[in-house]
Design a protein around this motif. Structure first.
Motif, PDB file in Angstrom:
ATOM      1  N   ALA A   1      -1.519   2.915   2.126  1.00  0.00           N
ATOM      2  CA  ALA A   1      -0.876   2.164   1.047  1.00  0.00           C
ATOM      3  C   ALA A   1      -1.796   1.012   0.647  1.00  0.00           C
ATOM      4  O   ALA A   1      -2.421   0.389   1.506  1.00  0.00           O
ATOM      5  CB  ALA A   1       0.473   1.628   1.508  1.00  0.00           C
TER       6      ALA A   1
ATOM      7  N   ALA B   1       1.373   4.217  -2.526  1.00  0.00           N
ATOM      8  CA  ALA B   1       2.311   3.185  -2.080  1.00  0.00           C
ATOM      9  C   ALA B   1       3.610   3.772  -1.518  1.00  0.00           C
ATOM     10  O   ALA B   1       4.444   3.040  -0.993  1.00  0.00           O
ATOM     11  CB  ALA B   1       2.617   2.230  -3.231  1.00  0.00           C
TER      12      ALA B   1
ATOM     13  N   MET C   1       6.768   1.867   3.808  1.00  0.00           N
ATOM     14  CA  MET C   1       5.945   2.409   2.724  1.00  0.00           C
ATOM     15  C   MET C   1       6.289   3.878   2.497  1.00  0.00           C
ATOM     16  O   MET C   1       5.407   4.690   2.225  1.00  0.00           O
ATOM     17  CB  MET C   1       4.456   2.260   3.058  1.00  0.00           C
ATOM     18  CG  MET C   1       3.951   0.844   2.964  1.00  0.00           C
ATOM     19  SD  MET C   1       3.947   0.234   1.267  1.00  0.00           S
ATOM     20  CE  MET C   1       3.343  -1.437   1.518  1.00  0.00           C
TER      21      MET C   1
END
Ligand code: MG
Length: 147
Positions: free
Chosen positions: A68, A100, A118
Motif C-alpha cells: 500500500a 491501497a 489496508m
C-alpha cells in the motif's frame, strides 16, 4: 501455481526500524515516512529477499510484491519501485503491485505484518501474519511454505 503476495513495509523491508531511527535523530519530525528517500533507503529484513527469489525459482509459487502506498508521500510510489529494483532486481519490477486495498486482489496467500487496515481483512486467501508469534521471522514463513 499458487499466487502469493508479499507485503513490503515490515515484511520485506524494515519500516519500523527506520521510523524509530529517524525519530530518535529528529524527535520534532512528526512523519519520518514523509521524508524524501525514506522508502528508498529501507533495509531489507533478514531472509526476505532470498525467500522471494526462492519462490520465483520454485514451481509451486507465483510471487508478487503487494504494497500500500504512503498517501502523504507521493515519492513512496517511485521509491518502492526503486527499492525492488535495487534489492531484488529490474527483472522483477513487473511483480510490484502498489494498491491501497489489498482485498481487491485474487490470490492464495498474503504474507503481511498486518491482518487489517489496508483491505487485508477482505483478502479471500490465507493470511500469514509476518512478525506474529506464529511467524516471527522468514525462517518460520519458509517452513510454513515448505521452501
Ligand atoms: Mg506492512
Amino acid at each position: 501455481m499458487k499466487i502469493i503476495y508479499i507485503d513490503m513495509d515490515d515484511t520485506l523491508c524494515d519500516f519500523q526500524g527506520a521510523f524509530a531511527k529517524a525519530l530518535n535523530e529528529r524527535p520534532e519530525m512528526p512523519y519520518p515516512q514523509s521524508q524524501y528517500r525514506f522508502f528508498a533507503n529501507l533495509e531489507p529484513i533478514a531472509g526476505a529477499i532470498e525467500t522471494f527469489k526462492d519462490m520465483i525459482r520454485s514451481d509451486v509459487y507465483d510471487p508478487y510484491i503487494l504494497s500500500a502506498p504512503s498517501l502523504k508521500n507521493a515519492f513512496s510510489y517511485s521509491e518502492k519501485r526503486e527499492w525492488v529494483e535495487t534489492h531484488i532486481g529490474y527483472d522483477f519490477c513487473d511483480r510490484l503491485i502498489i494498491c491501497a486495498h489489498k482485498g481487491l486482489l485474487r490470490g492464495d496467500i498474503l504474507v503481511d505484518d498486518k491482518s487489517s487496515g489496508m483491505g487485508q481483512e477482505d483478502f479471500e486467501g490465507q493470511i500469514i501474519q509476518f512478525g506474529s508469534p506464529r511467524f516471527p521471522d522468514w525462517e518460520f514463513v519458509r517452513d510454513a511454505l515448505s521452501l
